[in-house]
Motif scaffolding. Sequence first.
Motif, PDB file in Angstrom:
ATOM      1  N   THR A  79      -2.739  -8.371  10.448  1.00  0.00           N
ATOM      2  CA  THR A  79      -1.944  -9.574  10.284  1.00  0.00           C
ATOM      3  C   THR A  79      -0.735  -9.309   9.387  1.00  0.00           C
ATOM      4  O   THR A  79      -0.847  -8.587   8.403  1.00  0.00           O
ATOM      5  N   PHE A  81       1.327 -11.528   7.025  1.00  0.00           N
ATOM      6  CA  PHE A  81       1.150 -12.853   6.453  1.00  0.00           C
ATOM      7  C   PHE A  81       2.482 -13.535   6.198  1.00  0.00           C
ATOM      8  O   PHE A  81       3.506 -12.865   5.989  1.00  0.00           O
ATOM      9  N   ASP A  83       3.402 -15.154   3.578  1.00  0.00           N
ATOM     10  CA  ASP A  83       3.942 -14.793   2.256  1.00  0.00           C
ATOM     11  C   ASP A  83       3.890 -13.284   2.042  1.00  0.00           C
ATOM     12  O   ASP A  83       3.999 -12.812   0.921  1.00  0.00           O
ATOM     13  N   ALA A  85       1.886 -11.194   1.379  1.00  0.00           N
ATOM     14  CA  ALA A  85       0.653 -10.789   0.693  1.00  0.00           C
ATOM     15  C   ALA A  85       0.639  -9.307   0.342  1.00  0.00           C
ATOM     16  O   ALA A  85      -0.386  -8.640   0.460  1.00  0.00           O
ATOM     17  N   LEU A  86       1.769  -8.789  -0.110  1.00  0.00           N
ATOM     18  CA  LEU A  86       1.789  -7.393  -0.586  1.00  0.00           C
ATOM     19  C   LEU A  86       1.075  -7.330  -1.931  1.00  0.00           C
ATOM     20  O   LEU A  86       1.134  -8.270  -2.715  1.00  0.00           O
ATOM     21  N   PHE A  87       0.388  -6.211  -2.173  1.00  0.00           N
ATOM     22  CA  PHE A  87      -0.351  -6.087  -3.425  1.00  0.00           C
ATOM     23  C   PHE A  87       0.626  -5.732  -4.551  1.00  0.00           C
ATOM     24  O   PHE A  87       1.247  -4.670  -4.530  1.00  0.00           O
ATOM     25  N   PRO A  88       0.741  -6.604  -5.552  1.00  0.00           N
ATOM     26  CA  PRO A  88       1.780  -6.390  -6.565  1.00  0.00           C
ATOM     27  C   PRO A  88       1.513  -5.185  -7.470  1.00  0.00           C
ATOM     28  O   PRO A  88       2.438  -4.662  -8.079  1.00  0.00           O
ATOM     29  N   HIS A  89       0.240  -4.767  -7.558  1.00  0.00           N
ATOM     30  CA  HIS A  89      -0.063  -3.670  -8.481  1.00  0.00           C
ATOM     31  C   HIS A  89       0.102  -2.301  -7.820  1.00  0.00           C
ATOM     32  O   HIS A  89      -0.035  -1.278  -8.481  1.00  0.00           O
ATOM     33  N   TYR A  98      -2.763   1.333   2.380  1.00  0.00           N
ATOM     34  CA  TYR A  98      -4.010   0.693   1.942  1.00  0.00           C
ATOM     35  C   TYR A  98      -5.108   0.756   3.004  1.00  0.00           C
ATOM     36  O   TYR A  98      -6.231   1.160   2.731  1.00  0.00           O
ATOM     37  N   GLY A  99      -4.747   0.365   4.222  1.00  0.00           N
ATOM     38  CA  GLY A  99      -5.740   0.371   5.297  1.00  0.00           C
ATOM     39  C   GLY A  99      -6.283   1.771   5.559  1.00  0.00           C
ATOM     40  O   GLY A  99      -7.481   1.948   5.812  1.00  0.00           O
ATOM     41  N   MET A 101      -6.406   4.196   3.322  1.00  0.00           N
ATOM     42  CA  MET A 101      -7.219   4.541   2.164  1.00  0.00           C
ATOM     43  C   MET A 101      -8.632   3.975   2.348  1.00  0.00           C
ATOM     44  O   MET A 101      -9.620   4.677   2.136  1.00  0.00           O
ATOM     45  N   ILE A 102      -8.677   2.701   2.792  1.00  0.00           N
ATOM     46  CA  ILE A 102      -9.979   2.066   3.013  1.00  0.00           C
ATOM     47  C   ILE A 102     -10.740   2.816   4.117  1.00  0.00           C
ATOM     48  O   ILE A 102     -11.949   3.002   4.039  1.00  0.00           O
ATOM     49  N   LYS A 130       8.070  -0.847  -6.362  1.00  0.00           N
ATOM     50  CA  LYS A 130       7.088  -1.925  -6.391  1.00  0.00           C
ATOM     51  C   LYS A 130       7.587  -3.050  -5.472  1.00  0.00           C
ATOM     52  O   LYS A 130       8.803  -3.237  -5.349  1.00  0.00           O
ATOM     53  N   ARG A 146       2.677  -2.060   6.925  1.00  0.00           N
ATOM     54  CA  ARG A 146       1.308  -2.009   6.416  1.00  0.00           C
ATOM     55  C   ARG A 146       0.312  -2.394   7.506  1.00  0.00           C
ATOM     56  O   ARG A 146      -0.797  -1.874   7.563  1.00  0.00           O
ATOM     57  N   ALA A 147       0.721  -3.340   8.363  1.00  0.00           N
ATOM     58  CA  ALA A 147      -0.166  -3.740   9.452  1.00  0.00           C
ATOM     59  C   ALA A 147      -0.154  -2.698  10.567  1.00  0.00           C
ATOM     60  O   ALA A 147      -1.201  -2.299  11.076  1.00  0.00           O
TER      61      ALA A 147
END
Lengths: 340, 316
Positions: A79, A81, A83, A85-89, A98-99, A101-102, A130, A146-147
């Motif tokens: 998805t 999103f 907003d 929904a990027l991870f700020p950290h 990220y996906g 890595m998971i 960032k 990212r998606a």
Amino acid sequence: MPAVSFDHVSRHFGAVKAVDDVILDIAEGEFFAMLGPSGSGKTTCLRLIAGFERPTGGDIRIFGAPVADLPPYKRQVNTVFQDYALFPHLNVRDNVAYGLMIAGRGKRERHAEAEAALEMVRLGGYGSRKPSELSGGQRQRVALARALVNKPRVLLLDEPLGALDLKLREQMQEELKTLQRQLGITFVFVTHDQGEALSMADRVAVFNDGKIIQVGSPEDIYFRPEVPFVADFVGSSNVLPEALVARLTGETCPAAIRPERLRLAPEGPLKARVTGLSFLGLSTRVSFDAEGTRLTALLPQDVARPREGDEVALTWAPEDLHLMRASERAGQQVGQRVGA
Amino acid sequence: MADTHPSAQAGPSEGLLTRVSDTLWRRPTLLLLILLTPPALWLGIIYLGSLFALLLQSFFSIDHFTGLINHEITLATYAELFTPANFDIIRRTVGMATIVTLASAVIAFPIAYYAARYAKGAWRAIFYLGIMMPLWSSYLVKVYAWKLILAKEGILTWIFEWLHLTWLLDAYLALPVIGGNSLSVSPTGTFLVFVYVWLPYMVLPIQAALERVPGSMLEASGDLGATPAQTFRHVLLPLALPGVIAGSIFTFSLTLGDYIIPQIIGTSRLFIGQAVYQHQGIAGNIPLAAAFAVVPIVIMGVYLWIAKRMGAFDAL
């Protein structure tokens, strides 16, 4: 086999029927738009596909497999999103990776793939920044990368361009479309912007009150609305009420006529009074009161403009008056005839 | 205000207050100065000044024969902290503060998560009351109430008897280090009461941090394939960490400095707070009391430095 299929799917929140008995097939490789005003159930439909909501009734399948008991992290959909929904950290590269890595991919490999995905959305070299250091358009692309880096079979986009300014939005529309053609991934795209839906999608589903009102190609939706709601919401068409149409043509159904097809004439079938004028650049929008019905016409700049309060006559070519015979079924499920 | 244009003014009918407002609007620096001077003086003199006086005391020493304070600058008092008896106090206190902080964080997180993400309307209000209300009653009352709960003839003993689990309680109390004659005179008792009393200070900052995490971020993590446990590890915890650190600053430093709870509940072995109390009161050894008081400050400084180095504040 359809990429996504809804079989009498409902999602009720107590008495609120956010999605009500929706039947829908989305074909593989299709760019599909869900269009509707806010609260019409389009976003809930998207969340049902992603797995963030569970249907209270009906059956959802993704590539033929029922997904009722499948949590979001086991679905081959990703998805973008609203907003972002990027991870700020995390920096941009780690966000995109990220996906991967998971999924347990090695650092070197996933960083290389993330960089490639960033190149694809023309953000090569931005990996170490960032998300907070990026502009809205850039964040949007990061969310897209990212998606897509996970190679989803269906990509869901929730009002992805809503937060961008007009120019950027038009540019991103082009890019999204090109990207979708290149990758061949099924895109399901939620928007309340009819222009966006019409310009990007292969097919459009128009939502209202939790139901699909009409599904079809952008041309169908725009030129051949089946019900007044679609004519009004999608095309900003003039909707002529049944009584007026009956007098003009003898048919007993409402009709739609596009504002650019209405003409002023010395003599015409419909008398109207000019109630307002606004200059739009390419054309002038004129509002009329025609026997109690509000109508709008777009007049080219080379045509003499009337003045407010003028009594005029309106005319049109017979083929431009689109009769909405299906509207006896308005509000009923028209999904039965919906297929990929 | 002779230089102002008359037509732009409301006229001579303006009151003094309006003219003062006008002047301050034109001179924002003056306004800032007026607003900041009193709190700056308060902070500078009352807080930092007294802290500095304390620090200075810790560099003096006491003459053990006369009991008089020797005003020469020396590190001898700090050296005294490292005698086995004193160092034991420091180690015990820091150990207790650490496990109290860890336990508070573990207990507070789910509560804060629920409050931030699910509690709505009236439930939210009830929840806040539940967290805050224990803070409104006297701390001493709560500590003595706990003594009644934990005492040998106390409520907890009854409950264990009623469940026919007295053997379990006895076995636990027989354990070295954490056990004792009863829970109320064991380190476990001290630990329980510390956790109970400081918990709100942990819940509230974590909740504030979690409230700033949009739901879409957790959904995005799941969407990208992360199980709830992975989402917690890679998204939720890093984003909540500033809140956890803020909470831990409270629980850690409050435990380091407290001298009432370990005096009422627990063993007769001293904590830093009690050591400070005794040295400055009965013993009159102000320099050693001051040196003891510096220990929590140094520990907190080191703790925050490590937290920052480990990226705990990256999400801020």
